[in-house]
Structure formats: C-alpha cells, structure tokens
Write a protein that holds these residues in place. Sequence first.
Motif, short mmCIF file in Angstrom:
data_model
loop_
_atom_site.label_atom_id
_atom_site.label_comp_id
_atom_site.label_asym_id
_atom_site.label_seq_id
_atom_site.Cartn_x
_atom_site.Cartn_y
_atom_site.Cartn_z
N VAL A 36 7.37 0.62 -10.42
CA VAL A 36 7.65 -0.25 -9.27
C VAL A 36 6.40 -1.06 -8.98
N ALA A 37 6.53 -2.39 -9.03
CA ALA A 37 5.36 -3.28 -8.90
C ALA A 37 5.61 -4.35 -7.85
N THR A 38 4.53 -4.89 -7.34
CA THR A 38 4.60 -6.01 -6.39
C THR A 38 3.63 -7.09 -6.83
N PRO A 39 4.02 -8.38 -6.64
CA PRO A 39 3.15 -9.47 -7.09
C PRO A 39 2.21 -10.01 -6.02
N ALA A 86 10.20 7.34 -12.03
CA ALA A 86 9.49 6.11 -11.64
C ALA A 86 8.06 6.41 -11.20
N GLU A 87 7.21 5.41 -11.35
CA GLU A 87 5.81 5.49 -10.92
C GLU A 87 5.44 4.21 -10.19
N MET A 88 4.28 4.27 -9.50
CA MET A 88 3.64 3.09 -8.94
C MET A 88 2.15 3.35 -8.93
N LEU A 89 1.36 2.29 -8.89
CA LEU A 89 -0.08 2.46 -8.83
C LEU A 89 -0.51 2.83 -7.41
N TYR A 90 -1.54 3.67 -7.33
CA TYR A 90 -1.99 4.18 -6.03
C TYR A 90 -3.02 3.26 -5.38
N LYS A 91 -2.66 2.00 -5.25
CA LYS A 91 -3.49 1.03 -4.55
C LYS A 91 -2.60 0.23 -3.61
N LYS A 92 -3.19 -0.20 -2.51
CA LYS A 92 -2.38 -0.97 -1.55
C LYS A 92 -1.96 -2.31 -2.14
N GLN A 105 -0.73 -4.00 -13.13
CA GLN A 105 0.46 -3.16 -13.10
C GLN A 105 1.26 -3.28 -14.40
N LEU A 106 1.41 -4.51 -14.88
CA LEU A 106 2.15 -4.72 -16.13
C LEU A 106 1.37 -4.17 -17.33
N GLN A 107 0.05 -4.27 -17.28
CA GLN A 107 -0.77 -3.72 -18.36
C GLN A 107 -0.63 -2.20 -18.41
#
Length: 482
Positions: free
Chosen positions: A391-394, A416-422, A429-431
Amino acid sequence: MLRLGQLAAAGRLLPAGPRLGPPRPSGGRVSLSRSRPPAPVGDRGFLARQVRAAAGSSGGGRSPALKTPKGTRDHPPAHVALRDRLLAAVVTCFKRHGAAAIDTPVLELRVPFARYLAMNKITNMKRYHIAKVYRRDNPATTRGRYREFYQCDFDIAGQFDPMIPDAECLKIVHEILSDLQLGDFIIKVNDRRILNGVFAVCGIPESKFITTCSTVDKLDKMPWEEVRSEMVGEKGLSPEAADHIGEYVQLHGGLDLIEQLLQDPKLSQNKLAKEGLGDMKLLFEYLTLFGITGKISFDLSLARGLDYYTGVIFEAVLLQPENDHVEEPVSVGSVAGGGRYDGLVGMFDPKGRKVPCVGVSIGIERIFSILEQRVKASGEKVRTTETQVLVATPQKHLLAARLKLISELWDAGIKAEMLYKKDPKLLKQLQYCEDTGIPLAAIIGEQELTDGVVKLRDVAIREEVDIPREKLVDEIRRRLEP
C-alpha cells in the motif's frame, strides 16, 4: 523412517531408522526464567553472565565474540524460505499417500515411533514426522554435517501382504526426487535376507554377519580391493571367503539378476536368500506397475549397516557424469534411505507383540545444500516473504489513508505491507516492491480519494489501472490466481 529419539548418533547420511544419542545440551541458548525477579537497572548480574556465556566471553571489558553453538548455524530468511519450499514439497507427497502427522518428545532416549506404537497398542498406522534432530558426534560443517538438522520420516506399520507397502515407500522416494528436479538419480534396493544368505553360502559364521555387513556397506565409498583388505585384515575372514563374497556383492541389475540368483546352485538352497529373492521379484513386479523400474537397481552391495533391518533395504543417490569420457554416471551422495524393520516394536511391547514396519527417511539437509548451491550459482533471488500488495501513497500527509486501506486488505485476508514512514517517496515505495518481489502496489493519492478509486500497479510490467475501491479486493484476488 524411524528415529531413536530425535538425538542422532554418528552414522551415514540421515540413515532411516533409530539412532542413539544423548540429550541435547542445555547450554545452547540463553534461558530467561520468568520466575526470576528482574535485576535492578544497571545490575549486570545473572543476565550479563548468561549473555557472556552465550557469546563465549569472560568479560574484562572486551566486546564479546558472538557465535552460534558448535556444530550449528543460523539460517537467514532466504535459507528458511528455500527450506520451507522444500519441506512443503515433501509434506505434500506424504499427504498424497495418506499419511498422518505425529510428534514425539525431542528428549527421548528410545525409539520414538516404535515406543509410540507399543505404548498405545497401535498395530496399523501410516505416519510422517518432520522435526529437528540432534547428533552427538563431532560436526563437519564444511561437508554440511551439523549437530542440529531436520529429518523427514515416513513409515507404514501393520501386517499387510508382502511388498505392497515397501513398493509404496519406493514410489514416494521416486516422486519426491522427481518433483524437486534434482537431476538424475537411482534408487538401490537389496534385502538383508539375501545378504545374510550370501554370507552363509560363502562360509561366514553368523557371529560375523553384522561386522561383515558393515564392511560391505563401504563399497559405495571404497573400491573392492580396499573392502576385501578390511574383511581379511580387520574382520578376520579368509581370503577365499572374501573373494567368494566379492563375486556376489559386485552384482547389480534388475529382474534378470533376480532370476539368475534364484537359479544359483548355492543361494537357491539357502532358506533366507530364497525368501528374500522371492520378495525382491514380487517387489519389482509392483514397481513395474508403478512405472519406476527405470530408476531402480537391485544392488547386492547395498547393506545399510544398521542391524535392525529385517528385509528390504533401499537408498537413493544422486548421479552426475564425471566427465565426457565416462559413460556411466557416478554417485554424488545419498539423499534418502530406509527399509523394513519388523522386530523393533516388539522390543518395547511388554508381551513382545510384533508390528511389522517399513519406512523411509528423506535426507532433507543434503537436498537443501544442493538446492542452496544451485540458487547461489544461478543468481536466483529467493523471495523471503509472501506479501502480495504494497500500500503506497504518492503525496505527503496521507498516512491515515494508507493505514485505513491496509487494514481493509488485512481484514480481507490479503497479505499486505506498507513502509513505516509518514511520508515516504513513491519511488522508494515502488523500489521496495521490486527489491522484495511484491507483485502489486495499491496506490492511493489525493485524486484517488476524491474519485473513490485505488490505482493498482503491476510491478513487473509497470502498468497501472484505476479500480473502484469496493472492487479492489476482488481484483487483487483475480490477479493473484495461479
């Protein structure tokens, strides 16, 4: 196959059958008892001593040299993922053949499966058991021989018609080695009754059968001349008897060899050998029906030097051509073994009631070492997680949107995962997806929130499409279908 406790003694590569060994040492890991009161802040007492002991340091202000216990090693995520893939293939085969899983105590200085059958008065069972086991001998880590290792056993217990369960065990070995695509292999089969009959007709006293058998067992590692020398020089056999044995134990073939030995003027007069050859002929008839005789060799040199075997014995070895000038492939190591042991359960039963058994042990550690080397040589990247979607945000300030969407995916059973940064950068994220092999990215930005959609990205081909939010889970499942 059967283990004598999960505590294995020195022996050939994971031989199926019981092994003796002492309990696992208790000092292998730091043990933090919940009943012990916590040490005051700054107190370097009990906990510090335990950490220093685990690290092999005596203190004195120097940094501890961290290491694993002797004969063991850590397995990083890529190794564990590869091993899990391997174990899953083995378990799938065991279950396909109707086996039920059991578990027995690790600290048991007896034969767990035989004891289990005798104690519970079980006379009919098809089981498998996969667990870590331990051996007491000195490790040889450079050759992949560790004190702690996995063993995969499959056994059929019960009174059945001859050779039907034995044939199924060989079929299981054939299926596993074929499914794993390890390369060419051969499954050697013999029968302890045939071997004992050979010793008898060669004039060997019964008191020397076991020691002679252990010497014959070395024929896969030593030339006949050296084996003969050991028989004469160390085991006390006459040169004539050793030569007579050599005429038999260097034979290998199939049904034709069985028929030849059934006509042998000496062996045909020996009761044990005749019984063994009759069962071997029946076994090959069943293996022919299974369509696997192309990988089976009746090999009179196979002895498997464990004295509890009572009938058919077998061992699977991987083969590879030594060089262009050698027509016959050579063995590069045993990867499975087993046999029939009809008298073991009766040793544990108070009334001596016997339960015939046959089983096989898969040499999972050797197979793992082979797969590990192949992956390393090919440069293949092994996925260490099963994450399906990132799950990513631009844009910035969309952490709440990510948390809400990933929760919906988790609740729907999506990995599912997401990066632990605000506010992570979209490129990072895509990398992360590409680096870890995550196939899909669910991107939710300000425009997607306004439109009620989620941008679903196929990471491999870098193609994106807007999916209505209420249909996202179904679309992800559809794309991930095999």
